[in-house]
Design a protein around this motif. Structure first.
Motif, PDB file in Angstrom:
ATOM      1  N   LYS A  84       0.830  -1.199   0.000  1.00  0.00           N
ATOM      2  CA  LYS A  84       0.000   0.000   0.000  1.00  0.00           C
ATOM      3  C   LYS A  84       0.873   1.260   0.000  1.00  0.00           C
ATOM      4  O   LYS A  84       1.891   1.330   0.696  1.00  0.00           O
ATOM      5  N   TYR A 180      -2.574  -1.372  -9.126  1.00  0.00           N
ATOM      6  CA  TYR A 180      -1.375  -1.268  -8.295  1.00  0.00           C
ATOM      7  C   TYR A 180      -0.149  -0.997  -9.177  1.00  0.00           C
ATOM      8  O   TYR A 180       0.672  -0.119  -8.890  1.00  0.00           O
ATOM      9  N   TRP A 205      -6.946  -0.073  -0.678  1.00  0.00           N
ATOM     10  CA  TRP A 205      -5.574   0.212  -1.112  1.00  0.00           C
ATOM     11  C   TRP A 205      -5.458   1.633  -1.656  1.00  0.00           C
ATOM     12  O   TRP A 205      -4.553   2.379  -1.311  1.00  0.00           O
TER      13      TRP A 205
END
Length: 484
Positions: A84, A180, A205
């Motif tokens: 994260k 991500y 996240w």
């Protein structure tokens, strides 16, 4: 932004965050380029210790049980995708003025001057299927390609392995990119790219839907030929409008309906192109039949038709001929646990879509069948189910609930489908799947579909969605003999 060469990494002190597949790949690659690499990870399991010993044998420093402390003198942090961005390691890097990037960014920086073009695919759902469809189409054109990124071989290994040992260099790569990975890839500039769809996911996240969408939209930045968007999902078109692209890059839509100019769509069971033709105002090019999508598996679900159109759009942006689109779709075979036909038993069809781990994916799966006994439940990941149930209620013959957060689905069913029979299995052991399938078979009538589309993650009961799907298939196998 200046793109460094592989030689620029020599002598750098690089910290790699995470001892997973991408972290190990990055650590080995960077060490091979002469960097001084330290891998940090908060875990200390036997598997991690074994991986650490292998890396240490190659001269790479590994610190297990410490995922928060920035090693002194670090010049660059390379993070694994799942870490994260608000973690303490990254706060320390920011305070020290140290850049943080991901493995995709490193792979992009390591490309040579004649390296393969990247065709990028992201979205909340359908990424892997679309990337594999795209790779199949590109291969049908005779191009040397691979499906890489958030799928299969780590992308750094693919980039560094280009043309080695006499292997033919890649012409083009079909690159699956998660939100991500995009977050940590600031200089990525694809040839063409698509955002398939946008729905709330991974908000824990990203922190917000706006931040999640912004990271998805990064895939369009600097595109040179085409930004492909979903006509039915305005948020994807909005991301195209906001993107800073190269001069001449076009917005190309895909739709399950009749396409307009600069779109691909469907006309009377035919996939057609009104984007990459000479006169898109008046002409359309036939690409394939809907039945060419995963032939032999029955009528494809609407979302897989959409995936095929998105793959076709990217391929056509790269100059692929119409015949190769058709041949590539015919050659494509879906992966397990994605709308996978398991069996027919006493007139009832059993479908495994264990990969439907969020409400958006489950909604697409439920929309593909007319009369359904739905097996659902697991870890909700903060999701709510009212909209999903409201849209799908008319299709439901019955529902069997499993998993830790099944009460959330049960409450939505009570509000929006109060007349649908519900079996609530108060157990979260792996054996619950056998009971769930037996109960679903009891509720089903000939012509129905028993559909495992959990709308939830699996980790409350299973190691992953694959194991959940395998348990479903095994449970179906325990039922009576198949129809003939």
């Amino acid at each position: 932004m200046t793109t460094p060469s592989p030689a620029d990494f020599a002598g750098q002190r690089i910290t790699v965050a995470g001892l997973g597949v991408s972290g190990i790949s990055a650590a080995r690659a960077l060490a091979g380029l002469g960097a001084h690499v330290t891998v940090v990870d908060g875990g200390d399991s036997e598997k991690q210790q074994a991986a650490a010993r292998e890396l240490e044998a190659d001269g790479i420093t590994v610190r297990l049980g410490d995922g928060a402390t920035l090693p002194a003198g670090t010049d660059l942090v390379v993070t694994s995708p799942g870490w994260k961005p608000d973690g303490p390691l990254f706060a320390a890097a920011a305070a020290a003025g140290v850049d943080v990037v991901g493995d995709v960014e490193i792979a992009w920086r390591l490309r040579g001057p004649d390296s393969a073009a990247w065709l990028g695919v992201t979205g909340t759902n359908g990424k892997t299927t679309t990337v594999r469809m795209l790779a199949s189409i590109l291969a049908a054109e005779g191009l040397h390609t691979a499906a890489v990124g958030n799928i299969g071989t780590p992308i750094i290994d693919v980039v560094l392995g280009q043309g080695k040992d006499g292997e033919r260099p890649y012409d083009v790569l079909a690159v699956e990119l998660s939100s991500y990975q995009l977050h940590w890839a600031p200089s990525l500039r694809a040839h063409s790219a698509v955002v398939l769809n946008l729905a709330p996911d991974h908000l824990d996240w990203h922190g917000s839907m706006q931040a999640y969408a912004a990271d998805k939209g990064r895939i369009y930045e600097g595109n040179t030929v085409a930004c492909v968007y979903n006509v039915a999902d305005k948020a994807t078109e909005d991301l195209v409008r906001e993107a800073d692209v190269e001069e001449g890059c076009r917005a190309i839509g895909f739709t399950l309906g009749t396409p307009g100019p600069s779109q691909l769509g469907v006309v009377e069971g035919i996939l057609v192109d009104r984007a990459f033709v000479e006169n898109r105002q008046q002409q359309a090019q036939e690409l394939a039949e809907v039945s060419d999508i995963a032939p032999g598996s029955g009528t494809p679900a609407p979302h897989n038709i959409a995936n095929a159109l998105a793959a076709a759009a990217l391929a056509r942006a790269f100059g692929v001929r119409p015949a190769a689109v058709r041949d590539g779709l015919r050659a494509f075979h879906p992966e397990a646990h994605r709308i996978q036909h398991i069996a027919d038993r006493e007139g009832v069809t059993y479908i495994d879509d264990s990969k439907a781990t969020n409400t958006h994916a489950a909604e697409a799966s439920l929309a593909a069948y007319e009369h359904i006994v739905w097996i659902a439940g697991g870890l909700a990941k903060g999701a709510t189910f009212d909209e999903l149930v409201r849209k799908s209620a008319a299709r439901l013959r019955g529902v069997v609930l499993i998993g830790a957060d099944r009460a959330l689905i049960r409450e939505a069913l009570a509000r929006h489908a109060p007349d649908v029979p519900v079996v609530d299995l108060d157990r979260t052991d792996t054996g619950a799947m056998s009971e769930a399938v037996r109960e679903a078979a009891r509720l089903a009538e000939p012509g129905d579909t028993v559909l495992l589309a959990p709308a939830c993650a699996s980790m409350d009961m299973f190691v992953n969605y694959n194991k959940r799907g395998e348990a479903f298939a095994d449970a179906v196998g325990e039922l009576t003999a198949p129809d003939h």
